[in-house]
Design a protein around this motif. Structure first.
Motif, PDB file in Angstrom:
ATOM      1  N   ASN A 164      56.901  40.950   6.987  1.00 52.33           N
ATOM      2  CA  ASN A 164      55.467  40.860   6.683  1.00 52.33           C
ATOM      3  C   ASN A 164      55.199  40.779   5.184  1.00 52.33           C
ATOM      4  O   ASN A 164      54.488  41.624   4.625  1.00 52.33           O
ATOM      5  CB  ASN A 164      54.742  42.074   7.284  1.00 52.33           C
ATOM      6  CG  ASN A 164      54.952  42.173   8.772  1.00 52.33           C
ATOM      7  OD1 ASN A 164      54.354  41.436   9.540  1.00 52.33           O
ATOM      8  ND2 ASN A 164      55.829  43.079   9.186  1.00 52.33           N
ATOM      9  N   TYR A 198      56.630  44.838  17.713  1.00 54.23           N
ATOM     10  CA  TYR A 198      57.695  45.813  17.467  1.00 54.23           C
ATOM     11  C   TYR A 198      57.872  46.882  18.557  1.00 54.23           C
ATOM     12  O   TYR A 198      58.923  47.497  18.632  1.00 54.23           O
ATOM     13  CB  TYR A 198      57.451  46.541  16.140  1.00 54.23           C
ATOM     14  CG  TYR A 198      57.543  45.645  14.941  1.00 54.23           C
ATOM     15  CD1 TYR A 198      58.748  45.055  14.571  1.00 54.23           C
ATOM     16  CD2 TYR A 198      56.427  45.383  14.169  1.00 54.23           C
ATOM     17  CE1 TYR A 198      58.839  44.238  13.454  1.00 54.23           C
ATOM     18  CE2 TYR A 198      56.512  44.562  13.052  1.00 54.23           C
ATOM     19  CZ  TYR A 198      57.716  43.999  12.697  1.00 54.23           C
ATOM     20  OH  TYR A 198      57.803  43.192  11.599  1.00 54.23           O
ATOM     21  N   LEU A 234      56.649  51.637  14.655  1.00 53.68           N
ATOM     22  CA  LEU A 234      56.861  50.198  14.733  1.00 53.68           C
ATOM     23  C   LEU A 234      58.309  49.838  14.434  1.00 53.68           C
ATOM     24  O   LEU A 234      59.074  49.539  15.328  1.00 53.68           O
ATOM     25  CB  LEU A 234      55.918  49.473  13.758  1.00 53.68           C
ATOM     26  CG  LEU A 234      54.424  49.667  14.007  1.00 53.68           C
ATOM     27  CD1 LEU A 234      53.595  48.969  12.949  1.00 53.68           C
ATOM     28  CD2 LEU A 234      54.038  49.179  15.401  1.00 53.68           C
ATOM     29  N   LEU A 286      50.906  43.984  15.746  1.00 49.38           N
ATOM     30  CA  LEU A 286      52.121  44.633  15.262  1.00 49.38           C
ATOM     31  C   LEU A 286      52.815  45.427  16.362  1.00 49.38           C
ATOM     32  O   LEU A 286      54.038  45.402  16.482  1.00 49.38           O
ATOM     33  CB  LEU A 286      51.806  45.549  14.068  1.00 49.38           C
ATOM     34  CG  LEU A 286      51.430  44.838  12.775  1.00 49.38           C
ATOM     35  CD1 LEU A 286      50.935  45.838  11.744  1.00 49.38           C
ATOM     36  CD2 LEU A 286      52.608  44.043  12.231  1.00 49.38           C
ATOM     37  N   PHE A 309      60.111  45.903   8.126  1.00 48.27           N
ATOM     38  CA  PHE A 309      58.693  45.552   8.077  1.00 48.27           C
ATOM     39  C   PHE A 309      58.390  44.731   6.820  1.00 48.27           C
ATOM     40  O   PHE A 309      57.669  43.741   6.868  1.00 48.27           O
ATOM     41  CB  PHE A 309      57.843  46.829   8.092  1.00 48.27           C
ATOM     42  CG  PHE A 309      56.373  46.574   8.175  1.00 48.27           C
ATOM     43  CD1 PHE A 309      55.766  46.364   9.402  1.00 48.27           C
ATOM     44  CD2 PHE A 309      55.591  46.550   7.030  1.00 48.27           C
ATOM     45  CE1 PHE A 309      54.408  46.124   9.483  1.00 48.27           C
ATOM     46  CE2 PHE A 309      54.229  46.311   7.100  1.00 48.27           C
ATOM     47  CZ  PHE A 309      53.631  46.097   8.330  1.00 48.27           C
TER      48      PHE A 309
END
Length: 193
Positions: A159, A131, A149, A127, A155
């Motif tokens: 995801n 990011y 992130l 991750l 997100f």
């Protein structure tokens, strides 16, 4: 005249019967981040902090005398500070209780950070690489270190499997509201999406 009275009565009934909205969940623009677990069982105990955000409408109800919050994760009642932290959405200041506020000074929104969503070092590094390429999981050396992130909104889009796994057992939030006029508290409950 009777028709007008009947129409006014029906209109008042619909207005009074309308369900009151005390809060609404929104998709947060606050950042998801990686941090060291507060009480790791090993040296590599990492967590992913995901913000859940809510608009609050308590200031629309001047009779509210107190508000308490109950957050459940995986059907277990969570403890504030140990399991989650609550923040004012506008100022990012930590809030320990909504009971310290009175109408019209309730926050317009809050977000909750669940503190115990564990993540492996490998998944955390993936991750971070995706990011925040300027850093590494190795930069997390204490519980004060966090690696931001991306916004929760982004997100969530990127995801979906992670979010689906997170929501296998839906979290719930309940606001227990005491109104100056009513003896019984109001339980405003919702599933966190």
């Amino acid at each position: 005249m009777k028709k007008i009275t009947l129409l006014i009565s029906i209109a008042l009934c619909f207005t009074n019967c309308k369900e009151k909205t005390y809060f609404k969940e929104i998709v947060s623009e606050k950042n998801v981040n990686i941090a060291m677990a507060e009480f790791p069982k090993d040296k590599e105990g990492l967590v992913i902090n995901v913000p859940f955000e809510f608009n609050l409408y308590f200031n629309n109800f001047p009779n509210i005398r107190s508000v308490n919050i109950y957050y459940k994760k995986d059907n277990h009642l969570c403890s504030e500070v140990d399991d989650y932290l609550m923040y004012d959405a506008q100022t990012d200041k930590m809030i320990f209780t909504l009971d310290n506020f009175e109408c019209p000074n309730y926050p317009k929104g809050i977000y909750i950070i669940q503190r115990k969503i564990k993540i492996s070092k490998e998944d955390a590094q993936k991750l971070i690489k995706k990011y925040n390429t300027k850093t590494s999981v190795e930069n997390i050396k204490s519980t004060n270190d966090t690696i931001p992130l991306v916004s929760y909104k982004k997100f969530k889009e990127d995801n979906p499997k992670f979010i689906e796994e997170l929501r296998k057992i839906p979290d719930t939030i309940t606001f227990v509201i005491r109104n100056g006029r009513e003896r019984k508290p109001i339980y405003a409950k919702a599933r966190i999406n």
